[in-house]
Design an enzyme around this catalytic site. Structure first.
Site, PDB file in Angstrom:
ATOM      1  CE  LYS A 196       2.208  -1.923   5.141  1.00  0.00           C
ATOM      2  NZ  LYS A 196       3.256  -0.911   4.956  1.00  0.00           N
ATOM      3  CB  THR A 253       1.102   2.676   5.362  1.00  0.00           C
ATOM      4  OG1 THR A 253      -0.128   1.956   5.376  1.00  0.00           O
ATOM      5  CG2 THR A 253       2.170   1.869   6.043  1.00  0.00           C
TER       6      THR A 253
END
Length: 341
Positions: A196, A253
């Site tokens: 990610k 994120t």
């Protein structure tokens, strides 16, 4: 549930998790290789280079000597940068042998080791044999240290091949603002946690270039598809990637200024040279090494990862960001349902 816990790594995430564990009633020793940081934590109860405007519990004690921090530890939590995990684990292996303890191991780091392409639980397994420890768990999910410090509502996953160990981790961390779910898919949780950061770099770059929500949503969705492809090639459960350590972590994120990977990508999108971004960040940007490992791993595994390829080319082959985006958009048309496999 009260334990003696050694937390290794006093960056933003490590120090905030250590403070949370203290608040949960545990005897926590926080280790840092930096004596000045240890002095600041013990005397001022601050960690200004990592978490500003926060005061740590005076019950949290920091150490610069690793073996001293490990004395009597029933659980060891690794929160050091990915590329330091192996070297620290070697030192831990020596110390726990000398101390005669057999602790649980947990890690909260997010990345893949360069060159070996090992997940971090694999690194710990190689360096600390099972005769010297209990089971290994990983804790991961959408969780900025800055928001946990403010006791914002946070949900994460504790994964272990031993569900009793996952439950042990859950019990240690759970409180009224930090909720933990258990999972037995260590592969999926670790791959989702690591990759990610690549998508967060890309999302930041899109923002720096001035692209809007459509582009960012497209990047996150298609990024999740290629993370899932790589993860399932190793045997991960595909449903893990629609959980907290997959889509949850990608969202947090890839949309928040609290993400150092997003901030790095944002600066790159604005045209700031990579070396300047790294120097000015002052903290490890895990996505920079993870994208290289994932790119190389995808070639070895024969897994198509066009977004990862594009970000790798920008970072390591000096490809222009706008050209990389154009090339992604002009790829041959595909079926979405088939392309998820």
């Amino acid at each position: 549930m009260t334990e003696k816990i050694a937390v290794l790594g006093a960056g933003s995430w490590g120090s905030i998790l250590a403070n949370l564990l203290v608040e949960n009633g545990n005897d926590v020793r926080l280790w840092s290789y930096n004596p000045k940081q240890v002095e600041e934590l013990n005397q001022k109860h601050t960690n200004v280079n990592y978490v500003s405007n926060f005061t740590y519990s005076d019950k949290l004690v920091a150490y610069s000597d690793l073996k001293t921090a490990l004395v009597g530890a029933q659980t060891i939590l690794f929160v050091v940068p990915t590329q330091a995990v192996r070297s620290v684990a070697k030192q831990v292996n020596t110390a726990i042998s000398e101390l005669g303890i057999k602790p649980y191991l947990i890690h909260a780091s997010k990345g893949i080791e360069e060159n070996t392409y090992k997940r971090l639980s694999e690194v710990l397994t190689e360096e600390i044999p099972d005769t010297k420890r209990k089971a290994i768990s990983v804790i991961s999910g959408p969780s900025h240290a800055e928001e946990v410090a403010k006791k914002d509502i946070t949900l994460v996953t504790a994964a272990s091949e031993d569900l009793e160990a996952a439950k042990h981790t859950q019990d240690l961390f759970m409180n009224n603002y930090f909720r933990v779910y258990t999972n037995d898919d260590v592969i999926g949780v670790e791959i989702g946690a690591a990759l990610k950061n690549i998508i967060a770099l890309g999302a930041g770059a899109l923002n720096g270039l001035g692209y809007g929500d459509n582009a960012k949503a497209a990047l996150m969705t298609r990024g999740l598809a290629e993370i899932s492809r790589l993860g399932t090639s190793f045997g991960a459960n595909p449903f893990t990637f629609i959980g907290l350590s997959g889509v949850g972590d990608i969202i947090v994120t890839s949309t928040s200024i609290n993400s150092r990977n997003w901030r790095a990508g944002n600066e790159l999108g604005k045209g700031v040279p990579l070396d300047k971004v790294v120097n000015e960040m002052g903290m490890v940007i895990e996505g920079l090494t993870t994208v290289k490992a994932a790119y190389e791993l995808s070639k070895i595994r024969g897994v198509e990862m066009p977004i990862t390829d594009a970000i790798y080319q920008v970072l390591y082959e000096n490809k222009d960001v706008k050209t990389a985006i154009r090339d992604l958009m002009q790829r041959e048309g595909r079926s979405e349902s088939m392309d998820l496999n």
